[in-house]
Design a protein around this motif. Structure first.
Motif, PDB file in Angstrom:
ATOM      1  N   LYS A 184     -63.775 -14.088  17.053  1.00  0.00           N
ATOM      2  CA  LYS A 184     -64.187 -15.368  17.733  1.00  0.00           C
ATOM      3  C   LYS A 184     -64.211 -16.559  16.676  1.00  0.00           C
ATOM      4  CE  LYS A 184     -67.302 -16.873  20.933  1.00  0.00           C
ATOM      5  NZ  LYS A 184     -68.410 -16.964  21.905  1.00  0.00           N
ATOM      6  N   ASP A 185     -64.715 -16.554  15.559  1.00  0.00           N
ATOM      7  CA  ASP A 185     -64.957 -17.347  14.797  1.00  0.00           C
ATOM      8  C   ASP A 185     -63.485 -18.008  14.015  1.00  0.00           C
ATOM      9  OD1 ASP A 185     -67.390 -17.641  15.606  1.00  0.00           O
ATOM     10  OD2 ASP A 185     -68.312 -16.648  13.779  1.00  0.00           O
ATOM     11  N   ASP A 186     -62.500 -16.982  13.910  1.00  0.00           N
ATOM     12  CA  ASP A 186     -61.275 -17.386  13.366  1.00  0.00           C
ATOM     13  C   ASP A 186     -59.958 -17.865  14.247  1.00  0.00           C
ATOM     14  OD1 ASP A 186     -62.608 -16.390  10.835  1.00  0.00           O
ATOM     15  OD2 ASP A 186     -62.224 -14.457  11.617  1.00  0.00           O
ATOM     16  N   LEU A 187     -60.138 -17.755  15.739  1.00  0.00           N
ATOM     17  CA  LEU A 187     -59.169 -18.034  16.284  1.00  0.00           C
ATOM     18  C   LEU A 187     -58.641 -19.434  16.251  1.00  0.00           C
ATOM     19  CD1 LEU A 187     -59.931 -15.554  19.289  1.00  0.00           C
ATOM     20  CD2 LEU A 187     -58.562 -15.174  17.549  1.00  0.00           C
ATOM     21  N   ARG A 188     -59.670 -20.551  16.058  1.00  0.00           N
ATOM     22  CA  ARG A 188     -59.013 -21.740  15.989  1.00  0.00           C
ATOM     23  C   ARG A 188     -58.072 -22.089  14.951  1.00  0.00           C
ATOM     24  NH1 ARG A 188     -61.380 -24.224  20.182  1.00  0.00           N
ATOM     25  NH2 ARG A 188     -63.293 -23.514  21.020  1.00  0.00           N
ATOM     26  N   LYS A 189     -58.374 -21.371  13.899  1.00  0.00           N
ATOM     27  CA  LYS A 189     -57.420 -21.389  12.782  1.00  0.00           C
ATOM     28  C   LYS A 189     -55.913 -21.200  12.811  1.00  0.00           C
ATOM     29  CE  LYS A 189     -61.346 -19.965   9.944  1.00  0.00           C
ATOM     30  NZ  LYS A 189     -61.749 -19.080   9.222  1.00  0.00           N
ATOM     31  N   ILE A 190     -55.681 -20.284  14.030  1.00  0.00           N
ATOM     32  CA  ILE A 190     -54.199 -19.933  14.356  1.00  0.00           C
ATOM     33  C   ILE A 190     -53.702 -21.027  15.308  1.00  0.00           C
ATOM     34  CG2 ILE A 190     -53.022 -18.117  15.521  1.00  0.00           C
ATOM     35  CD1 ILE A 190     -55.136 -16.025  14.612  1.00  0.00           C
ATOM     36  N   THR A 191     -52.694 -21.724  14.710  1.00  0.00           N
ATOM     37  CA  THR A 191     -52.107 -22.829  15.301  1.00  0.00           C
ATOM     38  C   THR A 191     -50.588 -22.633  15.772  1.00  0.00           C
ATOM     39  OG1 THR A 191     -51.504 -23.926  13.202  1.00  0.00           O
ATOM     40  CG2 THR A 191     -53.594 -24.607  13.881  1.00  0.00           C
ATOM     41  N   MET A 192     -50.140 -21.592  15.261  1.00  0.00           N
ATOM     42  CA  MET A 192     -48.843 -21.254  15.718  1.00  0.00           C
ATOM     43  C   MET A 192     -48.634 -20.864  17.312  1.00  0.00           C
ATOM     44  SD  MET A 192     -48.423 -17.402  14.453  1.00  0.00           S
ATOM     45  CE  MET A 192     -48.715 -17.632  12.593  1.00  0.00           C
ATOM     46  N   PRO A 193     -47.574 -21.221  18.017  1.00  0.00           N
ATOM     47  CA  PRO A 193     -47.430 -20.770  19.376  1.00  0.00           C
ATOM     48  C   PRO A 193     -47.821 -19.209  19.760  1.00  0.00           C
ATOM     49  CG  PRO A 193     -45.564 -21.797  18.729  1.00  0.00           C
ATOM     50  CD  PRO A 193     -46.296 -21.573  17.370  1.00  0.00           C
ATOM     51  N   VAL A 194     -48.805 -19.126  20.770  1.00  0.00           N
ATOM     52  CA  VAL A 194     -49.248 -17.676  21.050  1.00  0.00           C
ATOM     53  C   VAL A 194     -48.962 -17.542  22.749  1.00  0.00           C
ATOM     54  CG1 VAL A 194     -50.963 -16.079  21.235  1.00  0.00           C
ATOM     55  CG2 VAL A 194     -51.127 -17.699  19.353  1.00  0.00           C
ATOM     56  N   ALA A 195     -48.499 -16.546  22.895  1.00  0.00           N
ATOM     57  CA  ALA A 195     -48.316 -16.171  24.418  1.00  0.00           C
ATOM     58  C   ALA A 195     -49.205 -14.911  24.597  1.00  0.00           C
ATOM     59  CB  ALA A 195     -46.878 -15.615  24.756  1.00  0.00           C
TER      60      ALA A 195
END
Length: 253
Positions: A184-195
């Motif tokens: 939960k606390d790390d997901l905002r760091k993933i800025t690549m496109p995600v489907a």
């Protein structure tokens, strides 16, 4: 299409097609055959790879989601891959999330379907009683919207696995590791496109999990598949492939 397993440098994997790499990660109880329809369609335009994750081969003390992420990195380095589109189901999605946080330079986009990492209700809240095949059948059926997807062959495969004590110990260790490693606390760091391609009737990672992923991942899109459980690429392959193609085509623009 018959999927042929290659054995090289300690890796067991499937590789079909040529082009940009599409790397598929299976779940805790998932088999390579789960991805059959994805391989069949996308190997026409992509190099599709499925490494067999060493869930049952890791030392018990290091059995966990981080160890699988390190294994994926070794595989990507071995195959000299770059600009990877990483696609993970269930535990495989969780491993993919950990991987892109550690090695974002190797991956250009991520696809999650029924991914753990926020919440999962594994085996419907209990581990199967190993002696009862009917109980195992019931829990395998729980994975799908349509219980007929839980064929005798699939039930037998799971039954054999969970009657192997060494495998059971590692399955439980891996499941506990996944629960402990909340993203939960790390997901905002993933800025690549995600489907996010999700079964609307998923009981293991229910719809609210997909909604939360969509809210927390800054560059994500969410696609629902109706009358579908935890493994859309198996249960609704045509719809799954439709949304996957839309996403992959968008990446080319």
């Amino acid at each position: 299409m018959d999927l042929v397993l290659k054995e090289e440098h300690g890796f067991s994997y499937i590789e079909e097609g040529e082009g940009e790499p599409l790397l598929l990660l299976h779940g805790l109880m998932g088999a390579l055959s789960n991805w059959h329809d994805v391989v069949e369609q996308f190997s026409k335009n992509y190099k599709v790879l499925i490494p067999m994750l060493p869930i049952y081969d890791l030392p018990i003390l290091t059995t966990g989601v981080r160890a699988l992420s390190k294994f994926v990195h070794k595989f990507i380095k071995f195959k000299k891959l770059s600009n990877v589109v990483l696609l993970g189901n269930s535990l495989g999605g969780h491993v993919g999330l950990i991987y892109v946080l550690a090695h974002p330079g190797y991956v250009k986009a991520l696809v999650l379907t029924g991914s753990s990492g926020l919440y999962e209700n594994a085996f419907g809240g209990s581990f199967p009683r190993r002696e009862s095949k009917d109980f195992v059948r019931e829990k395998v059926q729980y994975t799908f919207y349509d219980p007929a997807i839980a064929t005798d062959e699939l039930v037998d495969e799971v039954f054999v696995t969970i009657n192997d004590r060494a495998k059971v110990i590692r399955i439980l260790a891996m499941a506990k590791s996944a629960i402990r490693h909340n993203m939960k606390d790390d997901l905002r760091k993933i800025t690549m496109p995600v489907a996010l391609i999700w079964g609307r009737n998923d009981k293991i990672t229910p719809p609210e999990v997909a909604v939360e992923f969509n809210e927390l991942l800054p560059n994500s899109e969410l696609h629902w598949i109706d009358k579908c459980g935890h493994a859309p690429m198996m249960e609704r392959p045509e719809e799954f492939n439709h949304y996957l193609k839309l996403f992959l085509d968008k990446l080319k623009k």
